[in-house]
Design an enzyme around this catalytic site. Structure first.
Site, mmCIF file in Angstrom:
data_model
loop_
_atom_site.group_PDB
_atom_site.id
_atom_site.type_symbol
_atom_site.label_atom_id
_atom_site.label_comp_id
_atom_site.label_asym_id
_atom_site.label_seq_id
_atom_site.Cartn_x
_atom_site.Cartn_y
_atom_site.Cartn_z
ATOM 1 N N SER A 163 -3.435 -5.107 -8.795
ATOM 2 C CA SER A 163 -4.390 -5.668 -7.820
ATOM 3 C C SER A 163 -5.537 -6.331 -8.573
ATOM 4 C CB SER A 163 -4.963 -4.534 -6.949
ATOM 5 O OG SER A 163 -6.070 -5.000 -6.209
ATOM 6 N N TYR A 180 -8.643 4.083 -6.552
ATOM 7 C CA TYR A 180 -7.686 2.969 -6.443
ATOM 8 C C TYR A 180 -7.965 1.910 -7.501
ATOM 9 C CZ TYR A 180 -5.176 -0.982 -4.362
ATOM 10 O OH TYR A 180 -4.339 -2.054 -4.146
HETATM 11 N N1 LIG Z 1 -2.080 -5.839 0.801
HETATM 12 C C1 LIG Z 1 -2.946 -6.213 -0.102
HETATM 13 O O1 LIG Z 1 -3.888 -6.955 0.183
HETATM 14 C C2 LIG Z 1 -2.784 -5.731 -1.537
HETATM 15 C C3 LIG Z 1 -3.640 -6.271 -2.481
HETATM 16 C C4 LIG Z 1 -3.511 -5.880 -3.818
HETATM 17 C C5 LIG Z 1 -2.549 -4.974 -4.172
HETATM 18 N N2 LIG Z 1 -1.720 -4.446 -3.226
HETATM 19 C C6 LIG Z 1 -0.696 -3.499 -3.686
HETATM 20 O O2 LIG Z 1 0.566 -3.881 -3.180
HETATM 21 C C7 LIG Z 1 1.420 -2.758 -3.115
HETATM 22 C C8 LIG Z 1 2.063 -2.720 -1.743
HETATM 23 O O3 LIG Z 1 1.041 -2.558 -0.783
HETATM 24 P P1 LIG Z 1 1.095 -3.155 0.703
HETATM 25 O O4 LIG Z 1 -0.190 -3.842 0.954
HETATM 26 O O5 LIG Z 1 2.383 -3.862 0.903
HETATM 27 O O6 LIG Z 1 1.021 -1.793 1.507
HETATM 28 P P2 LIG Z 1 1.886 -1.138 2.652
HETATM 29 O O7 LIG Z 1 2.293 -2.147 3.659
HETATM 30 O O8 LIG Z 1 1.114 0.041 3.086
HETATM 31 O O9 LIG Z 1 3.225 -0.677 1.900
HETATM 32 C C9 LIG Z 1 3.236 0.414 1.020
HETATM 33 C C10 LIG Z 1 4.685 0.749 0.697
HETATM 34 O O10 LIG Z 1 4.719 1.837 -0.241
HETATM 35 C C11 LIG Z 1 5.512 2.890 0.293
HETATM 36 N N3 LIG Z 1 5.001 4.163 -0.225
HETATM 37 C C12 LIG Z 1 3.790 4.742 0.009
HETATM 38 N N4 LIG Z 1 3.708 5.921 -0.627
HETATM 39 C C13 LIG Z 1 4.888 6.094 -1.283
HETATM 40 C C14 LIG Z 1 5.433 7.112 -2.106
HETATM 41 N N5 LIG Z 1 4.744 8.234 -2.383
HETATM 42 N N6 LIG Z 1 6.678 6.958 -2.608
HETATM 43 C C15 LIG Z 1 7.409 5.845 -2.318
HETATM 44 N N7 LIG Z 1 6.958 4.844 -1.545
HETATM 45 C C16 LIG Z 1 5.716 4.975 -1.033
HETATM 46 C C17 LIG Z 1 5.402 2.743 1.810
HETATM 47 O O11 LIG Z 1 6.471 3.327 2.530
HETATM 48 P P3 LIG Z 1 6.517 4.888 3.009
HETATM 49 O O12 LIG Z 1 5.289 5.135 3.804
HETATM 50 O O13 LIG Z 1 7.805 4.976 3.798
HETATM 51 O O14 LIG Z 1 6.602 5.695 1.765
HETATM 52 C C18 LIG Z 1 5.471 1.210 1.920
HETATM 53 O O15 LIG Z 1 6.802 0.771 1.789
HETATM 54 C C19 LIG Z 1 0.563 -1.546 -3.437
HETATM 55 O O16 LIG Z 1 0.757 -1.162 -4.783
HETATM 56 C C20 LIG Z 1 -0.847 -2.077 -3.219
HETATM 57 O O17 LIG Z 1 -1.804 -1.359 -3.966
HETATM 58 C C21 LIG Z 1 -1.816 -4.799 -1.922
#
Ligand SMILES: NC(=O)c1ccc[n+]([C@@H]2O[C@H](COP(=O)([O-])OP(=O)(O)OC[C@H]3O[C@@H](n4cnc5c(N)ncnc54)[C@H](OP(=O)(O)O)[C@@H]3O)[C@@H](O)[C@H]2O)c1
Length: 283
Positions: A163, A180
Site C-alpha cells: 500500500s 497497518y
Molecule cells: N482497497 C484499497 O484502497 C487498498 C489500498 C491499498 C492496499 N490495499 C490492500 O489490498 C489488499 C486487498 O484488499 P481489498 O481492499 O481488496 O480488501 P477486501 O475487499 O476487504 O478483501 C480482502 C480479502 O482478503 C481476504 N482475507 C481477509 N483475511 C484473511 C485471512 N486471514 N486469510 C485469508 N484471506 C483473508 C478476504 O476474504 P475472507 O474474509 O473470506 O477471508 C478478502 O478476499 C489488502 O492487502 C489491502 O491492504 C487495498
C-alpha cells in the site's frame, strides 16, 4: 539494427498456460487481479480466502467470463492466511491439483482503525500476522512449487499487495492505522529481501502499492474522509483507483514484460502520495 528487435512482441504481456494462486482472491483487489490473470491467458487460478462460500462465488463469476482460454478455470481453495497451519492447508489443496505454480499473489490483508491512545495490542498483532508473517509463510511454503519450472530466463513471480501507506504515513487521528501502515512498510522491505534471495532461484518478488480503491476494506475510510467524490477531486488525476489500474500492473509484473523487474514497489495512486493536504488519505 539489433535495438529494433523485440522477441515475439505479441506475447510480451501474455500469461498463456500459467498457473497462479491469489490470496484474498474472493473480492476486492484480489478478485480483480485474478480476473486479469485469467483474461491474459492463465490456465488455472486458485482463489483463496477464509470463507469457502465467498471463494466459490468468486470462482463462479470468474469462470463465467466470456473471454477465457479453452479449459481455463478458477478453483476455490479456502484457507486462513494468517497462520502457518492455514498456509500449509492452502499448499496441500494446491499441491493436490498441480505440481507447479508460476504466479503467487500475496494479496490478502487486514486493517484496523483506532485512535493512538486506545489502539489495541491484539489488533496490531492481527494485522501484522496476516500482512507480514502471513506473506513470509506463504512465500516460504510455496517456494518449491514456484521453483519447479522457474529459471532466470523465465522466472516465476511473487507480487505482494502492499500500500502507499507503507511508503508514506498512514491514516492518523480517530481512525489511525498505525499497525497497518507499519505492516505495509515491513512487507515492502520483506519483498526487497526476498527479491535478492529468490532471484537466483528464478523467482522475482515485487510489491504493488495501491492508493484509494473502493472495496469492502476501504469503504469505511472512504465515507469518513468525505466520500468518493471529494477524495477523487483531491487526487492529482481527479479520480480514485479502478479495476483496470490493478489489472494493468498485475499483468505487467507477471508476464514476460516484467521479467527483469525485481524488488520494486510500484505506486498505483494517481500520484496522490506526493501531494500535501487534508484529503491525502492513505490506504
Ligand atoms: N482497497 C484499497 O484502497 C487498498 C489500498 C491499498 C492496499 N490495499 C490492500 O489490498 C489488499 C486487498 O484488499 P481489498 O481492499 O481488496 O480488501 P477486501 O475487499 O476487504 O478483501 C480482502 C480479502 O482478503 C481476504 N482475507 C481477509 N483475511 C484473511 C485471512 N486471514 N486469510 C485469508 N484471506 C483473508 C478476504 O476474504 P475472507 O474474509 O473470506 O477471508 C478478502 O478476499 C489488502 O492487502 C489491502 O491492504 C487495498
Amino acid at each position: 539494427m539489433a535495438e529494433a528487435q523485440i522477441h515475439d512482441f505479441p506475447s510480451l504481456f501474455s500469461l498463456e498456460g500459467k498457473v497462479a494462486v491469489v490470496t484474498g482472491g474472493s473480492r476486492g483487489l484480489g478478485l480483480t487481479a485474478a480476473s486479469a490473470l485469467l483474461q491474459a491467458g492463465a490456465q488455472t487460478v486458485f482463489i483463496s480466502s477464509r470463507k469457502a462460500a465467498a471463494c466459490e462465488a468468486a470462482c463462479a463469476a470468474l469462470n463465467a467470463l466470456p473471454n477465457l482460454r479453452p479449459g481455463a478455470r478458477a478453483v476455490s481453495v479456502p484457507a486462513d492466511g494468517s497462520t502457518v497451519e492455514g498456509v500449509r492447508q492452502l499448499l496441500a489443496q494446491v499441491s493436490a491439483r498441480t505440481d507447479h505454480v508460476d504466479v503467487l499473489l500475496a494479496n490478502a490483508g487486514a486493517t484496523w482503525g483506532e485512535a493512538f491512545d486506545r489502539h489495541p495490542d491484539a489488533a496490531f498483532a492481527k494485522v501484522m500476522d496476516l500482512n507480514v508473517r502471513g506473506v513470509f509463510n506463504l512465500v516460504r511454503e510455496f517456494a518449491p512449487l514456484l521453483q519447479k519450472r522457474a529459471s532466470v530466463e523465465d522466472p516465476s513471480r511473487v507480487v505482494i499487495t502492499a500500500s502507499v501507506a507503507g511508503l508514506g504515513i498512514g491514516t492518523l487521528g480517530k481512525q489511525g492505522t498505525y499497525g497497518y501502515s507499519a505492516s505495509k512498510a515491513a512487507v515492502i522491505h520483506l519483498g526487497r529481501n526476498l527479491a535478492v534471495e529468490l532471484g537466483p532461484r528464478g523467482i522475482t518478488v515485487n510489491s504493488i502499492c495501491p492508493g484509494f480503491f473502493p472495496t469492502k476494506m476501504s469503504n469505511g475510510l472512504l465515507k469518513m474522509s468525505g466520500g468518493a467524490e471529494a477524495l477523487a477531486k483531491a487526487n492529482p488525476m481527479r479520480r480514485l483507483g479502478r479495476p483496470e489500474d490493478i489489472a494493468g500492473v498485475i499483468v505487467y509484473l507477471t508476464s514476460r514484460a516484467g521479467a527483469h523487474v525485481n524488488g520494486a514497489a510500484i505506486e498505483i495512486d494517481g500520484g496522490a502520495m506526493w501531494q500535501r493536504g487534508e484529503l491525502n488519505v492513505k490506504l
